[in-house]
Scaffold this motif. Structure first.
Motif, mmCIF file in Angstrom:
data_model
loop_
_atom_site.group_PDB
_atom_site.id
_atom_site.type_symbol
_atom_site.label_atom_id
_atom_site.label_comp_id
_atom_site.label_asym_id
_atom_site.label_seq_id
_atom_site.Cartn_x
_atom_site.Cartn_y
_atom_site.Cartn_z
ATOM 1 N N LYS A 189 0.712 -1.215 -0.060
ATOM 2 C CA LYS A 189 0.041 -0.096 0.035
ATOM 3 C C LYS A 189 0.624 1.267 0.029
ATOM 4 O O LYS A 189 0.371 2.457 -0.667
ATOM 5 C CB LYS A 189 -0.913 -0.085 1.192
ATOM 6 C CG LYS A 189 -1.778 -1.146 1.509
ATOM 7 C CD LYS A 189 -2.930 -1.160 0.035
ATOM 8 C CE LYS A 189 -3.702 -2.277 0.120
ATOM 9 N NZ LYS A 189 -4.625 -2.396 -1.019
ATOM 10 N N ASN A 190 1.884 1.430 0.654
ATOM 11 C CA ASN A 190 2.681 2.515 0.956
ATOM 12 C C ASN A 190 4.237 2.202 0.725
ATOM 13 O O ASN A 190 4.831 2.423 1.715
ATOM 14 C CB ASN A 190 2.478 3.153 2.403
ATOM 15 C CG ASN A 190 1.067 3.617 2.567
ATOM 16 O OD1 ASN A 190 0.418 4.469 1.944
ATOM 17 N ND2 ASN A 190 0.292 2.957 3.629
ATOM 18 N N PRO A 191 4.629 1.919 -0.577
ATOM 19 C CA PRO A 191 6.029 1.792 -0.830
ATOM 20 C C PRO A 191 6.756 3.000 -0.601
ATOM 21 O O PRO A 191 6.210 4.031 -0.600
ATOM 22 C CB PRO A 191 5.897 1.237 -2.103
ATOM 23 C CG PRO A 191 4.609 1.857 -2.995
ATOM 24 C CD PRO A 191 3.749 1.962 -1.698
ATOM 25 N N VAL A 192 8.101 2.825 -0.267
ATOM 26 C CA VAL A 192 9.026 4.020 -0.343
ATOM 27 C C VAL A 192 9.668 4.291 -1.594
ATOM 28 O O VAL A 192 10.224 3.252 -2.028
ATOM 29 C CB VAL A 192 10.353 3.756 0.682
ATOM 30 C CG1 VAL A 192 10.864 4.822 0.808
ATOM 31 C CG2 VAL A 192 9.550 3.498 1.996
ATOM 32 N N PHE A 193 9.216 5.450 -2.408
ATOM 33 C CA PHE A 193 9.696 5.621 -3.614
ATOM 34 C C PHE A 193 10.849 6.831 -3.314
ATOM 35 O O PHE A 193 10.533 7.861 -2.714
ATOM 36 C CB PHE A 193 8.687 6.023 -4.493
ATOM 37 C CG PHE A 193 8.060 4.856 -5.234
ATOM 38 C CD1 PHE A 193 8.543 3.646 -5.196
ATOM 39 C CD2 PHE A 193 6.794 5.161 -5.613
ATOM 40 C CE1 PHE A 193 7.595 2.525 -5.628
ATOM 41 C CE2 PHE A 193 5.927 4.084 -5.948
ATOM 42 C CZ PHE A 193 6.294 2.692 -5.931
ATOM 43 N N VAL A 194 11.991 6.682 -4.050
ATOM 44 C CA VAL A 194 12.851 7.740 -4.110
ATOM 45 C C VAL A 194 13.486 8.187 -5.539
ATOM 46 O O VAL A 194 13.538 7.229 -6.455
ATOM 47 C CB VAL A 194 14.214 7.343 -3.314
ATOM 48 C CG1 VAL A 194 15.263 8.212 -3.160
ATOM 49 C CG2 VAL A 194 13.801 6.807 -2.008
ATOM 50 N N GLU A 195 13.664 9.294 -5.660
ATOM 51 C CA GLU A 195 13.884 9.836 -7.039
ATOM 52 C C GLU A 195 15.476 10.485 -6.845
ATOM 53 O O GLU A 195 15.732 11.167 -6.045
ATOM 54 C CB GLU A 195 13.121 11.200 -7.690
ATOM 55 C CG GLU A 195 13.548 11.591 -8.836
ATOM 56 C CD GLU A 195 12.488 12.707 -9.242
ATOM 57 O OE1 GLU A 195 12.562 13.225 -10.234
ATOM 58 O OE2 GLU A 195 11.590 12.980 -8.568
ATOM 59 N N ARG A 196 16.464 9.944 -7.593
ATOM 60 C CA ARG A 196 17.742 10.308 -7.766
ATOM 61 C C ARG A 196 17.871 11.071 -8.999
ATOM 62 O O ARG A 196 17.640 10.498 -10.355
ATOM 63 C CB ARG A 196 18.702 9.092 -7.888
ATOM 64 C CG ARG A 196 20.111 9.313 -7.923
ATOM 65 C CD ARG A 196 20.866 8.281 -7.907
ATOM 66 N NE ARG A 196 22.351 8.245 -7.846
ATOM 67 C CZ ARG A 196 23.276 7.742 -8.142
ATOM 68 N NH1 ARG A 196 22.775 6.329 -9.009
ATOM 69 N NH2 ARG A 196 24.506 7.940 -8.272
ATOM 70 N N LYS A 197 18.630 12.361 -9.045
ATOM 71 C CA LYS A 197 18.590 13.226 -10.017
ATOM 72 C C LYS A 197 20.306 13.270 -10.347
ATOM 73 O O LYS A 197 20.737 14.100 -9.641
ATOM 74 C CB LYS A 197 17.883 14.301 -9.909
ATOM 75 C CG LYS A 197 16.346 14.353 -9.830
ATOM 76 C CD LYS A 197 15.659 15.704 -9.702
ATOM 77 C CE LYS A 197 14.292 15.886 -9.817
ATOM 78 N NZ LYS A 197 13.679 17.121 -9.693
ATOM 79 N N ILE A 198 20.457 13.076 -11.567
ATOM 80 C CA ILE A 198 21.956 13.218 -11.847
ATOM 81 C C ILE A 198 22.086 14.526 -12.481
ATOM 82 O O ILE A 198 21.240 15.046 -13.025
ATOM 83 C CB ILE A 198 22.250 12.406 -12.740
ATOM 84 C CG1 ILE A 198 22.205 10.599 -12.482
ATOM 85 C CG2 ILE A 198 23.884 12.245 -13.369
ATOM 86 C CD1 ILE A 198 23.102 10.171 -11.199
ATOM 87 N N ASP A 199 23.200 15.093 -12.060
ATOM 88 C CA ASP A 199 23.466 16.736 -12.350
ATOM 89 C C ASP A 199 23.861 16.561 -13.908
ATOM 90 O O ASP A 199 24.716 15.792 -14.291
ATOM 91 C CB ASP A 199 24.804 17.100 -11.658
ATOM 92 C CG ASP A 199 24.676 18.697 -11.853
ATOM 93 O OD1 ASP A 199 24.865 19.065 -13.189
ATOM 94 O OD2 ASP A 199 25.164 19.213 -11.182
ATOM 95 N N ASP A 200 23.127 17.201 -14.792
ATOM 96 C CA ASP A 200 23.263 17.312 -16.308
ATOM 97 C C ASP A 200 24.640 17.614 -16.589
ATOM 98 O O ASP A 200 25.159 17.033 -17.647
ATOM 99 C CB ASP A 200 22.252 18.133 -16.904
ATOM 100 C CG ASP A 200 20.961 17.756 -16.715
ATOM 101 O OD1 ASP A 200 20.498 16.769 -16.697
ATOM 102 O OD2 ASP A 200 20.019 18.742 -17.043
ATOM 103 N N LYS A 201 25.686 18.334 -15.846
ATOM 104 C CA LYS A 201 26.915 18.460 -16.276
ATOM 105 C C LYS A 201 27.685 17.331 -16.152
ATOM 106 O O LYS A 201 28.607 17.335 -17.121
ATOM 107 C CB LYS A 201 27.343 19.309 -15.000
ATOM 108 C CG LYS A 201 26.936 20.901 -15.017
ATOM 109 C CD LYS A 201 27.654 21.611 -14.112
ATOM 110 C CE LYS A 201 27.181 23.146 -13.765
ATOM 111 N NZ LYS A 201 25.805 22.785 -12.645
ATOM 112 N N LEU A 202 27.431 16.290 -15.389
ATOM 113 C CA LEU A 202 28.158 15.062 -15.487
ATOM 114 C C LEU A 202 27.874 14.353 -16.938
ATOM 115 O O LEU A 202 28.715 13.750 -17.632
ATOM 116 C CB LEU A 202 27.653 13.966 -14.413
ATOM 117 C CG LEU A 202 28.383 12.723 -14.606
ATOM 118 C CD1 LEU A 202 29.800 12.806 -14.377
ATOM 119 C CD2 LEU A 202 27.835 11.764 -13.577
#
Length: 477
Positions: free
Chosen positions: A200-213
């Motif tokens: 019902k309540n999964p833990v979701f995480v968003e990882r954002k890579i820096d575009d400069k890389l």
């Protein structure tokens, strides 16, 4: 080699400057600041969805800061690798000599594939120096985080990728323990698995890579494999603290312990951060420097991949959605949307297909993969790599060479029964099988094995062993 040396000369120092975090709406947003002298700056981000604000307020700030600081350390490897700067300076926090040695070891062992593919000699005495901020406020209390920590509920947080292994762990454990799923940048497969499982309540995480890389990669800076499962280990422990879970349970198996190739007199293991060796080292580090309230281990460690495949074969309701082909998730220039389908051409697809073929109806298997992969005569060299007959085992999350041999052997036996040997299985019969006269005995040994080198608590060990015995494996006690 020339590019590597020139980059190190031009960019002599990588700096982990600081980190910051804030609560925005119901999410916890974390930013890290890295720089490469001269003038290259990165600010990657992690967004943790739907946090409990009340719970977060009860966590001591020093504990929270320390956990976030360590997330930045493991995140930094993805940015340091662009130049392999000879000096890494840690300004965001304090590391003692033991910790610096631990991180050097992780870099050397966890990034072996990166060094191999970029032809980097990482074994020179001056390859890397880690410098810590000796004036940082955490130095005097570096080992006192434990006294500030809350007790955690005896429930499980289980990382979910989208493949068969985590599904098996979930289905076995949910009958006995309170369990929740965590997914980083969840793809469609992961979301569908969550839905089918009824979580019902999964833990979701968003990882954002820096575009400069990504820009540096396009310009020809160094790029390659980093220890992703180590990243998940640090992130999972952090999530367990802020969401109140005592057990962090991965689904890594014994197959990940085998390396791929020897380079500069050291074995390179694509799956190092999934291995039992890393698991042992991380458990010790986590207990001393992160939290002693959490138990981190791999539930499927006693088993081979092919044993897990047999267990997975009973969960037909997941067949249409599970996906562990890396090519299906990749994005390239000019193709921004991942295919979300098994490619049928990579070592991962061939290995998973071979493991499932003996245990699943062939029509169902063709629905999963969209074809009969054994018809692909062009995959013969890949099959030979998987079993150790040619070159070296592919840099993929695949099983040991011996269990791959067993998988193709069991596939061949099933093909003989159905009188439909396909190209790969015909090649196996004519060219490979004659060289292994004791393969039946080897098959029995692998399918009935139980690896005693594991960190399962007694109750978890009993759950898995009872379940596997129910599925008619005659495990070695």
């Amino acid at each position: 080699m020339e590019k590597f040396e020139s980059l190190r000369t031009k960019y002599p120092r990588f700096v982990y400057k600081n980190y910051s975090y804030r609560i925005k709406n119901r999410d916890l947003e974390i930013s890290f600041s890295f720089s490469i002298e001269k003038g290259i700056n990165f600010i990657p981000k992690i967004i943790i969805k739907n946090i409990n604000k009340v719970r977060l307020k009860h966590i001591n700030k020093r504990v929270l800061n320390n956990l976030i600081f360590h997330l930045g350390l493991i995140e930094s490897l993805s940015y340091w690798k662009a130049t392999c700067s000879p000096e890494i300076e840690i300004k965001a926090g304090y590391l003692d000599k033991f910790q610096m040695k631990w991180w050097r070891d992780l870099i050397f062992r966890g990034m072996g594939q990166f060094f191999y593919e970029n032809k980097i000699n990482y074994r020179t005495s001056d390859f890397i120096k880690i410098k810590s901020n000796n004036d940082h406020k955490d130095k005097k209390d570096k080992n006192n985080f434990q006294k500030y920590q809350l007790e955690l509920k005896k429930r499980i947080l289980l990382p979910l990728g989208g493949g068969k292994d985590s599904i098996v762990s979930l289905e076995v454990l949910k009958k006995h323990k309170e369990i929740n799923l965590f997914s980083l940048n969840p793809n469609l497969a992961a979301k569908k698995i969550v839905e089918i499982a009824g979580v019902k309540n999964p833990v979701f995480v968003e990882r954002k890579i820096d575009d400069k890389l990504l820009e540096l990669n396009r310009k020809g800076f160094l790029n390659g494999h980093t220890p992703f499962s180590a990243y998940l280990a640090f992130l999972s422990v952090f999530l367990a603290v802020i969401f109140d879970y005592k057990y962090v349970v991965f689904s890594n198996e014994r197959s990940s312990n085998e390396g791929n190739i020897k380079y500069l007199k050291k074995f390179i293991n694509h799956q190092y951060s999934k291995s039992f060796e890393f698991e042992k080292k991380f458990r010790k580090y986590s207990q001393k420097f992160l939290t002693d309230k959490i138990m981190y281990f791999s539930f499927l460690r006693p088993l081979y991949e092919i044993q897990i495949a047999k267990l997975f074969s009973k969960y037909k309701h997941y067949f249409p959605v599970f996906l562990s082909c890396n090519e299906a998730s990749k994005t390239y220039s000019g193709r921004k949307i991942p295919t979300g389908k098994w490619c049928g051409s990579c070592p991962k697809c061939l290995f998973v297909y071979a493991c499932l073929y003996p245990f699943i109806n062939k029509l169902l298997l063709e629905e999963i993969f969209g074809e009969n992969i054994y018809k692909r005569i062009n995959l013969i060299p890949m099959m030979e790599e998987l079993i150790g007959e040619k070159d070296f085992k592919p840099f993929e999350c695949v099983g040991t060479k011996r269990e791959s041999l067993v998988a193709f052997y069991l596939s061949w036996k099933k093909g003989q029964q159905g009188r439909e040997p396909r190209f790969l299985l015909r090649h196996f019969e004519k060219k490979i099988l004659p060289r292994y006269p004791k393969l039946e005995k080897e098959t029995e040994k692998i399918m009935n094995s139980w690896n005693k080198k594991n960190n399962l608590p007694k109750d978890f060990k009993k759950i898995l062993k009872d379940y596997v015995l129910t599925e008619k494996f005659n495990l070695i006690q």
